[in-house]
Scaffold this motif. Sequence first.
Motif: not given
Length: 266
Positions: A160-162, A154, A216, A157-158, A106, A164, A141, A104
């Motif tokens: 959290q991103r998709f 990840t 992803t 992280a995915a 980051k 929320g 979501n 990634t």
Amino acid sequence: MITRYLSVLLLGIVTFFHLDLARAGAIEDAVRRGVLKVGTNPAYIPFEMTDKRGHIVGFEIDLLQEMSKALGVELELVPVAYTDLIPGLLADQFDMIGSGMTVTQKRNLQLNFSDAFIIVGQTILLHPRLAGKVSSVEDLNEAGYRIAATDGTTGEAAAQRFLGAAHLRSFPTPEEGVQQLVDGEVDAFIHDAPYNLIAMVKPQNRELLALEQPFTYEPLAFGLKKGDYDSLNWINHFLNQIAQDGTYDRLHDKWFRDTDWLSEID
């Protein structure tokens, strides 16, 4: 004057020698030591996991065994929590990371990564009560849904991103996340596709549903300290070599086509 000049020159040579040693990379250190030390979190089926005898095995572990053999050194696996992998590398607890780590942006600020040895993506396991209600990540979501993921991954992280709007719960291991799903404590579990596919094969998980299309794109690679370009060069050539000589395909088929090894996993 001459004596003073020689002293300064000698000091410079000694300083250069020490700086040169300090720049020695992970691969060079491993060869000098006779041992390649690799940090790993053995909870990512089928990349690294613990068998019934307590040995760490898996696809990535076999790649590391081949790498060590090519170097002429022993392989020493250092098991740590996934969230401790990067701090452990930076603290010199091991030479490199070999633990199903996704490249990634980051992480790339903290590490250098080898070429990817496989491409995966996140997929979703669902509780049976969601049959006919959820057909994509977008459908989850909503505030009423509870999502499980694994700490520091990840997948987390995915989510959290998709997702929320949904309620996210993170667990130390993927096994705990799947068990929460089986028990009905969460509605969905997000993790890498290979792990989820194999989790579905286990008898206790066969009632679960799966959205098998990854949402992803995630290259997995070996992680090294920043600036260790000699080691990266060696590892990338190694990966190219085993791709050309059939070693990679043989190991890939062993872990992703055959399922005999499942009976040996604790």
